[in-house]
Scaffold this motif. Sequence first.
Motif, mmCIF file in Angstrom:
data_model
loop_
_atom_site.group_PDB
_atom_site.id
_atom_site.type_symbol
_atom_site.label_atom_id
_atom_site.label_comp_id
_atom_site.label_asym_id
_atom_site.label_seq_id
_atom_site.Cartn_x
_atom_site.Cartn_y
_atom_site.Cartn_z
ATOM 1 N N LEU A 44 -10.388 14.053 13.482
ATOM 2 C CA LEU A 44 -10.902 14.719 12.296
ATOM 3 C C LEU A 44 -10.610 16.209 12.312
ATOM 4 C CD1 LEU A 44 -14.306 12.889 11.865
ATOM 5 C CD2 LEU A 44 -12.479 12.979 10.190
ATOM 6 N N ALA A 45 -10.640 16.800 13.485
ATOM 7 C CA ALA A 45 -10.384 18.236 13.580
ATOM 8 C C ALA A 45 -8.984 18.590 13.112
ATOM 9 C CB ALA A 45 -10.592 18.700 15.015
ATOM 10 N N ARG A 46 -8.071 17.627 13.181
ATOM 11 C CA ARG A 46 -6.703 17.893 12.729
ATOM 12 C C ARG A 46 -6.536 17.644 11.234
ATOM 13 N NH1 ARG A 46 -5.634 15.343 17.788
ATOM 14 N NH2 ARG A 46 -5.481 13.307 16.810
ATOM 15 N N SER A 47 -7.568 17.066 10.585
ATOM 16 C CA SER A 47 -7.423 16.696 9.184
ATOM 17 C C SER A 47 -8.110 17.709 8.280
ATOM 18 C CB SER A 47 -8.012 15.303 8.953
ATOM 19 O OG SER A 47 -9.409 15.321 9.137
ATOM 20 N N LEU A 48 -7.923 17.527 6.999
ATOM 21 C CA LEU A 48 -8.520 18.454 6.043
ATOM 22 C C LEU A 48 -10.018 18.202 5.921
ATOM 23 C CD1 LEU A 48 -9.254 16.838 3.201
ATOM 24 C CD2 LEU A 48 -6.787 16.900 2.913
ATOM 25 N N ILE A 63 -11.101 21.391 -1.282
ATOM 26 C CA ILE A 63 -10.270 20.845 -0.210
ATOM 27 C C ILE A 63 -9.710 22.018 0.591
ATOM 28 C CG2 ILE A 63 -8.229 19.469 0.359
ATOM 29 C CD1 ILE A 63 -8.597 17.976 -2.274
ATOM 30 N N ASN A 64 -10.129 22.120 1.844
ATOM 31 C CA ASN A 64 -9.695 23.225 2.707
ATOM 32 C C ASN A 64 -9.852 24.581 2.032
ATOM 33 O OD1 ASN A 64 -9.105 21.570 4.843
ATOM 34 N ND2 ASN A 64 -6.900 21.518 4.476
ATOM 35 N N ALA A 138 5.315 12.511 -5.523
ATOM 36 C CA ALA A 138 4.253 13.457 -5.880
ATOM 37 C C ALA A 138 3.968 14.359 -4.691
ATOM 38 C CB ALA A 138 2.999 12.708 -6.309
ATOM 39 N N PRO A 139 4.915 15.207 -4.330
ATOM 40 C CA PRO A 139 4.691 16.106 -3.187
ATOM 41 C C PRO A 139 3.433 16.955 -3.401
ATOM 42 C CG PRO A 139 6.974 16.185 -3.924
ATOM 43 C CD PRO A 139 6.225 15.413 -4.962
ATOM 44 N N GLY A 140 2.646 17.080 -2.348
ATOM 45 C CA GLY A 140 1.443 17.899 -2.439
ATOM 46 C C GLY A 140 0.222 17.177 -2.966
ATOM 47 N N VAL A 141 0.325 15.866 -3.221
ATOM 48 C CA VAL A 141 -0.811 15.120 -3.742
ATOM 49 C C VAL A 141 -1.821 14.878 -2.623
ATOM 50 C CG1 VAL A 141 0.136 12.808 -3.296
ATOM 51 C CG2 VAL A 141 -1.476 13.149 -5.177
ATOM 52 N N TYR A 142 -3.101 14.831 -2.991
ATOM 53 C CA TYR A 142 -4.169 14.460 -2.070
ATOM 54 C C TYR A 142 -4.724 13.101 -2.490
ATOM 55 C CZ TYR A 142 -4.137 19.242 -0.307
ATOM 56 O OH TYR A 142 -3.760 20.432 0.265
ATOM 57 N N GLU A 194 -7.022 8.474 9.330
ATOM 58 C CA GLU A 194 -7.203 9.901 9.571
ATOM 59 C C GLU A 194 -6.121 10.439 10.502
ATOM 60 O OE1 GLU A 194 -9.495 12.399 8.429
ATOM 61 O OE2 GLU A 194 -9.412 10.866 6.874
ATOM 62 N N ALA A 195 -5.781 9.663 11.516
ATOM 63 C CA ALA A 195 -4.749 10.121 12.445
ATOM 64 C C ALA A 195 -3.384 10.170 11.787
ATOM 65 C CB ALA A 195 -4.712 9.204 13.664
ATOM 66 N N ARG A 196 -3.134 9.258 10.859
ATOM 67 C CA ARG A 196 -1.815 9.164 10.234
ATOM 68 C C ARG A 196 -1.688 10.046 8.991
ATOM 69 N NH1 ARG A 196 0.633 4.326 12.031
ATOM 70 N NH2 ARG A 196 1.823 4.027 10.116
ATOM 71 N N TYR A 197 -2.756 10.078 8.186
ATOM 72 C CA TYR A 197 -2.671 10.768 6.890
ATOM 73 C C TYR A 197 -3.837 11.727 6.650
ATOM 74 C CZ TYR A 197 0.832 7.238 5.754
ATOM 75 O OH TYR A 197 1.944 6.436 5.753
ATOM 76 N N GLY A 198 -4.568 12.060 7.673
ATOM 77 C CA GLY A 198 -5.792 12.843 7.495
ATOM 78 C C GLY A 198 -5.604 14.180 6.829
ATOM 79 N N ASP A 199 -4.402 14.748 6.915
ATOM 80 C CA ASP A 199 -4.166 16.051 6.283
ATOM 81 C C ASP A 199 -3.929 15.937 4.784
ATOM 82 O OD1 ASP A 199 -1.692 14.787 6.600
ATOM 83 O OD2 ASP A 199 -0.616 16.702 6.678
ATOM 84 N N ARG A 200 -3.877 14.689 4.259
ATOM 85 C CA ARG A 200 -3.675 14.506 2.812
ATOM 86 C C ARG A 200 -4.791 13.703 2.158
ATOM 87 N NH1 ARG A 200 -0.794 18.371 1.461
ATOM 88 N NH2 ARG A 200 -0.604 17.391 -0.578
ATOM 89 N N VAL A 201 -5.687 13.102 2.954
ATOM 90 C CA VAL A 201 -6.759 12.268 2.400
ATOM 91 C C VAL A 201 -8.017 13.107 2.229
ATOM 92 C CG1 VAL A 201 -8.257 10.281 2.806
ATOM 93 C CG2 VAL A 201 -5.824 10.150 3.398
ATOM 94 N N PHE A 202 -8.507 13.189 0.990
ATOM 95 C CA PHE A 202 -9.721 13.965 0.727
ATOM 96 C C PHE A 202 -10.932 13.068 0.529
ATOM 97 C CE2 PHE A 202 -8.563 12.929 -3.626
ATOM 98 C CZ PHE A 202 -9.775 12.856 -4.307
ATOM 99 N N ALA A 203 -10.716 11.754 0.315
ATOM 100 C CA ALA A 203 -11.847 10.880 0.004
ATOM 101 C C ALA A 203 -11.509 9.439 0.347
ATOM 102 C CB ALA A 203 -12.231 10.991 -1.471
ATOM 103 N N TYR A 204 -12.567 8.654 0.496
ATOM 104 C CA TYR A 204 -12.444 7.212 0.675
ATOM 105 C C TYR A 204 -13.398 6.522 -0.298
ATOM 106 C CZ TYR A 204 -9.928 8.128 5.018
ATOM 107 O OH TYR A 204 -9.008 8.551 5.942
ATOM 108 N N SER A 205 -12.978 5.335 -0.739
ATOM 109 C CA SER A 205 -13.811 4.528 -1.628
ATOM 110 C C SER A 205 -14.118 3.204 -0.957
ATOM 111 C CB SER A 205 -13.097 4.271 -2.959
ATOM 112 O OG SER A 205 -12.839 5.483 -3.631
ATOM 113 N N LEU A 206 -15.378 2.793 -1.000
ATOM 114 C CA LEU A 206 -15.803 1.520 -0.449
ATOM 115 C C LEU A 206 -15.886 0.505 -1.583
ATOM 116 C CD1 LEU A 206 -18.633 2.700 1.984
ATOM 117 C CD2 LEU A 206 -16.199 2.367 2.459
#
Length: 766
Positions: A44-48, A63-64, A138-142, A194-206
């Motif tokens: 998590l520390a490496r992610s946004l 976001i950040n 979509a470069p830069g998308v979250y 999170e390890a793979r895409y954590g720097d681009r994921v801002f939310a999760y939906s259940l």
Amino acid sequence: MRTTRRNFILTAAGGGLGAFVGGCTTAGNGLKSSGKQTGAINVLARSLRARVVAVGGVLKIEINGEIFDPLAYRSYRPTPEMIRGFASTGLRLANVTHTGMLCTLDVPYSLFGEVWTGPEQFDWKAFDAQMEMFEANAPGVYYNIALQLDTRDWYLAKHPECSNSYWNLVETAGHEPWRADTATSLQAFLRQIEARYGDRVFAYSLLCGSSTEWYTNSQGRGRPEALIRQHPIKTAAFRRFTGDPTATMPPLDVLQRTSHGIFRDPVADAEALRYWRFHHEIIGNAILYFAGKAQEVLQHRKLLGLFYGYLTQLNSERLLQEGHLGYERVWRSPDIDMIYAPAKYGAPRSFEGASGYLLTVDSLDLHGKLVFHEVDHTTHIARDTVENGRKIPGGNTKLPNAFASRQVLRREFALTRAKRTALWWFDFLGGNYANAEMMAMVAELVRAQNRLRDVPMRSVAQIAVFGDVPSMYHIHARSSIADDLLVRPPDELARIGAPYDIYNFSDIGHQKLPLDRYKLCIFLNAFLIPDAQKKIIRNKFRKNGKTLLWLYAPGYIRADGFSIDGISEMTGIKVALRAATSSYVRVDAKGPFVRLKEPARFGFTPGQTTDATKRDQTFDMRSQGLMETAPLFQVNDPAAETWGVYGTDGAVALAARKLEHHTSVYSAVGNLPAALYREIARAAGVHIYYEGRDPVYINSRLLGIHMQTDTAHGFAFPFSKSCRLEELFDGGEVHVTNGVCQLPHQSGATKLYLLADATLNPARKG
């Protein structure tokens, strides 16, 4: 190999994550551990970091450290062209669904294939393929990553004791082994994403249950047998819920019986009431369980959301059947940041409609939750069928042409801007936005939001509306009362020429409720009022000259049965039972309704004659019709002013009484037309901005209207000064002189005006 952002993250994570592709976690990298342990925190520390923040009275996403207006897009059938189209409008937030499960139309949600393939096993090729398509176009998308928690075929094969949660969630929701197994995989999935895409994921939906919206037993599958069968897992959960080790599911006739007209008796029908509370609360409990497990990993560094709580949409049997009445605890949970809901279904979506929410949306604002309003309308270019030939729902409200699509999209935008909620455009199963013209429509809305980005705004509603949850456990599934008191009133209130706020009745004592601002309070269905809430009404609502409008049977349900005196106590107006069965009401154009052009008529939805024996054999109201609303009531108070009478016998059905510190208005029948709501509001001192029937959307800085009629679109503001209105869609200005203006008429157009140099505050007229 080409170096991509994802490959860089995998390398930076220490290389161990390479073992995740197509398989399980490895033990050595810390990612199998709890989210509270070192490995997960390091990931998590490496992610946004993302959070919901209030900016100028509007909830937004940070976001950040960067503030984003909460506008996004979504599709079950994303294509490079669609993604590029949405990205070209300037949108930088996207929802991505990763599941190959079949939807209610028996086609997969995602054509990229199933990702969750076994216990803590994930097919990363399927996941990456969709993500890489977004990254490339979509470069830069979250991202908001949607995670579907339902039982997969492989799980059901290993656990035949379980029901398919997608169709029968209530049979699975309380099963502790399923919860634990699903939570373990959910946490593993989150850590790996999170390890793979954590720097681009801002939310999760259940997501879970039918339509991914936490419905149970939806779409008529398994009904009524699934409700009453003694499924061992459901029975065990029911026993834990009730604390009764011998409890079993009540038989169908007991479940659907109402001993007092449309009402369940608190004593005689206690067994059914106990079951129906379980039916809903077990789903709410499951949501809270999974949200808590997700936050063990996320540590509240990412947003978490879901669909749930459709009080003002689910009608008749759906409200009791499909499990959404457990939502109030979910909405209050600190583990939930966002609540989603589609736009109001049916007539409100049509070109002639008024748009609307499925939610008591202002309660979510009280609790600091971001509301995402899903615009999944059937546009004029939308597909009619899916790959297997099944028809896509919504054909009856398919918009006829590009003009209608543009104006309805504008109307949904105007609604959400006025209510200060989030919005995403949902391409659904592909094709709703699949051309340049549709993307141009979205782009103009994004441009309008860019103009509003730094504009502070707030509600200026002087009308508060309250809908109650616990009261609806007492209502027969085939009663039309939910339609008459919860589903239809918001559509009428949108046309009274003044804004309103809508809350859960349970929030009447909330410390943030701006009660001093409201001059008219409408209680839609407060049949069951606990003593604590009665005290709040006595101490806080019956003062300062407020007007309280009560519909049908407020306070009628008591702990030991029913009391006509309860209605009289709450309203301050003497009410009696009505012997006649007609609910048709006539209101003449006189007294407070002198402005009416003709008498108003309204009443409860008429029932359909049915065979009583057949009615007891089926739970499906669609084959048997609606019950007549009973009991009925009438006013019997010489001190009350008569405002409306039953058309058949002249008994008083709508009356008002001025009491010491407030005015009480009682309507024995619900579903009042907009014209009556307007005049009751006017009599209460509410400022009326617009006298026509066109829907309007107003806050402290915005004025929106869908020009559906050819009446003169004149507006009167709660001040006498001059100011300037800036039109946000088509451009141009309108000048307000001495507090009034005339809008240029364009038949069928939706307009949204920004008060460029003024702020509305109806509490301070002048």
